[in-house]
Design a protein around this motif. Structure first.
Motif, short mmCIF file in Angstrom:
data_model
loop_
_atom_site.label_atom_id
_atom_site.label_comp_id
_atom_site.label_asym_id
_atom_site.label_seq_id
_atom_site.Cartn_x
_atom_site.Cartn_y
_atom_site.Cartn_z
N TRP A 1 1.00 -1.22 0.12
CA TRP A 1 -0.06 -0.06 -0.08
C TRP A 1 0.76 1.41 0.03
O TRP A 1 0.59 2.17 -0.53
CB TRP A 1 -1.01 0.05 1.36
CG TRP A 1 -1.92 -1.01 1.21
CD1 TRP A 1 -2.46 -1.82 0.12
CD2 TRP A 1 -2.83 -1.36 2.40
NE1 TRP A 1 -3.46 -2.57 0.38
CE2 TRP A 1 -3.74 -2.35 1.63
CE3 TRP A 1 -3.01 -0.94 3.63
CZ2 TRP A 1 -4.63 -2.85 2.59
CZ3 TRP A 1 -3.90 -1.72 4.47
CH2 TRP A 1 -4.71 -2.48 4.00
N GLU B 1 2.56 2.05 -3.42
CA GLU B 1 1.40 2.56 -4.46
C GLU B 1 1.32 4.09 -4.11
O GLU B 1 0.86 4.72 -4.78
CB GLU B 1 0.10 1.65 -4.26
CG GLU B 1 0.23 0.26 -4.84
CD GLU B 1 -0.97 -0.24 -4.99
OE1 GLU B 1 -1.99 0.47 -5.12
OE2 GLU B 1 -1.19 -1.56 -4.70
N ILE C 1 -5.23 1.35 -4.45
CA ILE C 1 -5.36 0.71 -3.38
C ILE C 1 -6.49 -0.03 -3.18
O ILE C 1 -7.96 0.33 -3.27
CB ILE C 1 -5.27 1.60 -2.17
CG1 ILE C 1 -3.79 1.99 -2.15
CG2 ILE C 1 -5.51 1.18 -0.70
CD1 ILE C 1 -3.81 3.16 -0.97
#
Length: 213
Positions: free
Chosen positions: A196, A199, A211
Motif C-alpha cells: 500500500w 502505491e 489501493i
C-alpha cells in the motif's frame, strides 16, 4: 486414613507433580499470550457521541507504546465507484492533532466525518447539496485507514474501519460496519501494508485508485 496415604504416597506424588506441571503450563501460556498481546499495536477508529456524519472521527492508541502515524487514507464508496485519497498532508487542517508520535492511551481527532467526506468529494469535483451529493451520485460508505510504525518494529502496520452511510432528508446516518477496528499486524498483513505504501509513494496524484482491500 494415614496408613492409606502412606501406602499410596508414590501415586499421590505423581498426581501432585502432574497437577503442578499442568498449572505451570497454563500459567506460562497465559503469560506468553499476554506478552504477545501487549507487544502488538492497537489503534481504534471511532465516531464521537453523535450517530450522524457530524460526529468527530477519533483515533485512539490503545497500545503499550507510542505509535507514529505515517499515512492517513480515506476511501469513499459511491454508487459510481470509489474515491481514495491520502489526507496525511491535510491532517493539520482537518484535525487538532500535533506532529509526532501518538502516545499510549492518547487520542486525537481528524475532524468530522462530514468534513472528510466533503474533502474527498471536492477532490473529485462532486458538488454537495447539504450533506448529499448533487446529481445521481449516492454515498454508501466511508473507510478510514491508518498506517504507522509501532515502537522499535521495522515493518509498518495498519488499522482501518468502515462506516456505512445512510442518507436521510436532513442528515446522514453513520454506522460502523464492524464492531471493532480491524488491525493489520501479522507478517503477511504487514507485507501487504508495505505494498500500500509503495502505491502511495508511486502515485502521481492524491487519488489512489490502486489501493484495494
Amino acid at each position: 486414613m494415614f496408613g492409606w496415604l502412606s501406602q499410596h504416597s508414590d501415586i499421590l506424588s505423581i498426581f501432585t507433580t502432574v497437577g503442578s506441571i499442568i498449572i505451570w503450563l497454563g500459567f506460562s501460556q497465559y503469560l506468553y499470550t499476554e506478552m504477545r498481546r501487549r507487544r502488538h499495536p492497537r489503534l481504534l477508529i471511532n465516531g464521537g457521541k453523535r450517530r450522524d456524519t457530524h460526529a468527530l472521527c477519533i483515533i485512539s492508541n490503545m497500545s503499550d507504546e507510542p505509535v507514529m502515524v505515517e499515512y492517513l487514507i480515506a476511501e469513499l464508496e459511491t454508487s459510481q465507484g470509489r474515491i481514495t485519497q491520502e489526507i496525511s498532508g491535510t491532517v493539520v487542517s482537518l484535525s487538532n492533532s500535533q506532529q509526532g508520535p501518538l502516545n499510549a492511551n492518547d487520542f486525537f481527532h481528524i475532524g468530522t466525518f462530514d468534513r472528510i467526506i466533503r474533502h474527498l468529494a471536492d477532490g473529485e469535483g462532486i458538488k454537495m447539496d447539504g450533506h448529499r451529493p448533487e446529481g445521481n451520485v449516492r454515498f454508501r460508505s466511508l473507510t478510514v485507514r491508518l498506517i504507522g510504525i509501532y515502537g522499535p518494529e521495522s515493518l509498518p502496520f495498519a488499522a482501518q474501519r468502515c462506516f456505512r452511510l445512510k442518507q436521510k432528508e436532513s442528515y446522514c446516518i453513520l454506522s460502523p460496519a464492524t464492531p471493532d477496528t480491524p488491525q493489520f499486524i501479522n507478517r503477511w498483513q504487514r507485507h501487504r501494508v508495505r505494498k500500500w505504501i509503495e502505491e502511495i509513494n508511486n502515485s502521481s496524484s492524491s487519488t489512489l485508485q490502486g489501493i484495494n482491500r
